[in-house]
Write an enzyme that holds these catalytic residues in place. Structure first.
Site: not given
Ligand code: SAM
Length: 472
Positions: A110-112, A151
């Protein structure tokens, strides 16, 4: 030769695994008809859906994964939060015992926000709950020879107030752990695959691995691993800079701006450029033999359940009204009385949501007009499809779900099997799962959600084959 041992993190329903191992020995690029010369074995995998109310192993993605790849002596799936097995605050000994040795670490994480929370006596301190730091911990402790991550392409541009900073932190941490890293934004459709899905793929090679990058520019443009799997034509100049700051310094300020779509970092020196896909239409077959455009993936119309049909004439139980800006042009399929637009059929809702609008809304500050440009009502059958997103499922009208028209005024949504094919998964892969001993049917909306989260398997296959060829 011994197989390359793979750990698959953030596994979802196994897109990386299908690309690397194939399915029942067959390749995604041949639509699972021809043998894949795979030299990979996933030895440990992990998946967990934080927002789900179900327990780990009963969560739908895990149940699909279990059914498709039951645990064996040499391959175990862990269906809970990754932080239970690896977290920045754990000791190296704990992590070393929790995660099996492996050659290749893969995952679509997940992109954070990747910023560094601080630097303490033990070293870098990543922000809690930011999953990059869990991956980082594995790299630090297990030092896999190869890393392959996926991603959203936004990763190269975030955050907006210091573009590129997040990715620069990732690169700097991998530089410090002894990795050369190359990345590439790939739109699967540019290489003949059936979905226009742009994602960034990141490949890293440890200095102790068999992969030696001599000339970074040549590697990126012509003879490297990515360049061989997905040939490119350089567009514009090559941008170069030294990435010599520490991750903590970069957290404060990066300042170089966004990263380009193709790039490499070797010994802290970054080289990157924009590119066009460097293959001809005749070569598309090598990437996807059967599925190229939306029409290719459609199932037989007689097998489409009625819940996917959007009947142009079926009236809504409760007609809806929307107020538009005076004189604003409205799609001719919608009824209009003055500036009031009436939605009286299910199809009207789709036309309205996908259409151009300047619609009256009210906020705490008063009345305003919400404006949006037009989208096509239906998706072209002769092109690769638009990107599948996680809200693709469910019967409700939507701006972003796909809608197709096969006969005049008869519309329908895409069924889960078609979404699977657009990602080059085996047809029916997510139909069932295994909860305990029982087989369970996966709801259609969940299956669509999985495909919104997943990747185009053909990309993983091509990179996997190329890596294997070079390390044999
Ligand atoms: C972008 S998706 C990857 C999908 C996958 N590549 C596939 O082909 O299906 C990211 C996945 O990470 C999982 N995830 C999120 N947080 C997690 C955590 N803390 N531990 C384990 N998995 C997590 C999500 O549930 C999701 O399935």
């Amino acid at each position: 030769m011994e197989k390359l041992r793979v750990v698959e993190l953030f596994a979802g329903v196994g897109g990386f695994r299908l690309g690397l191992e194939g399915w029942k020995g067959k390749s995604a690029s041949s639509n699972y008809k021809k043998k894949l010369d795979s030299n990979y074995q996933v030895v440990w995998s992990n998946q967990w859906e934080p927002s789900s109310k179900r327990e780990g192993k009963l969560q739908e993605a895990n149940s699909v994964y279990h059914l498709r790849w039951p645990d064996t002596d040499g391959s175990v799936h862990f269906p809970e939060d990754i932080s239970k097995k690896v977290a920045p605050e754990m000791t190296s000994k704990e992590v070393s015992e929790n995660i099996p040795d492996h050659d290749l670490l893969v995952g679509g994480f997940p992109c954070q926000d990747y910023s560094v929370a601080g630097v303490n006596t033990k070293g870098l301190e990543g922000k809690k709950g930011v999953l990059w730091w869990n991956i980082h911990k594995i790299l630090e402790v297990k030092k896999p020879k190869y890393v392959f991550l996926e991603n959203v392409d936004r990763l190269l541009k975030t955050p907006t107030n210091d573009r590129g900073r997040d990715f620069a932190i990732m690169l700097a941490t991998m530089r410090d752990l002894g990795y050369t890293v190359e990345w590439r934004v790939i739109n699967a459709a540019d290489y003949g695959m059936p979905q226009r899905r742009r994602r960034v793929y990141i490949l890293a090679y440890h200095s102790k691995s068999a992969i030696k990058v001599k000339d970074a520019k040549e590697w990126m443009l012509t003879n490297g691993l990515m360049a061989s799997a997905f040939p490119i034509i350089q567009k514009g100049g090559i941008v170069e800079f030294e990435l010599n700051q520490s991750p903590a310094e970069i957290t404060k300020k990066f300042g170089e701006g966004k990263f380009f779509d193709a790039g490499i970092m070797k010994d802290g020196l970054v080289k990157m450029c924009s590119y066009d896909a460097g293959i001809s239409v005749e070569e598309y077959k090598k990437y996807s033999a059967e599925y190229r455009v939306l029409r290719d993936v459609l199932i037989d119309e007689k097998d489409v359940p009625s819940s996917f049909i959007v009947d142009g004439n079926k009236p809504l139980k409760q007609p809806l009204e929307r107020i538009f800006l005076d004189g604003f042009p409205v799609d001719e399929r919608l009824d209009r009385k003055g500036n009031v637009v009436q939605l009286t059929t299910e199809l009207h809702k789709w036309v309205y949501l996908k259409g151009k609008k300047a619609e009256e809304r009210t906020s705490s500050k008063g009345v305003f007009y919400y404006k949006e440009g037009p989208m096509n009502l239906t998706d072209s059958l002769e092109l690769p499809s638009r990107t599948i997103i996680t809200s693709e499922g469910g019967p409700g009208a939507s701006r972003f779900k796909h809608l197709i028209e096969l006969q005049p005024n008869v519309y329908r949504r895409l069924v889960p099997e078609e979404l699977e094919r657009l990602n080059m998964f085996p047809t029916g892969h997510t139909e069932k799962g295994k909860a305990g001993e029982a087989e369970v049917k996966i709801p259609d909306a969940k299956r669509a959600f999985f495909m919104g989260n997943a990747l185009v398997v053909g990309i993983i296959e091509k990179v996997g084959l190329e890596l294997n060829r070079r390390v044999k």
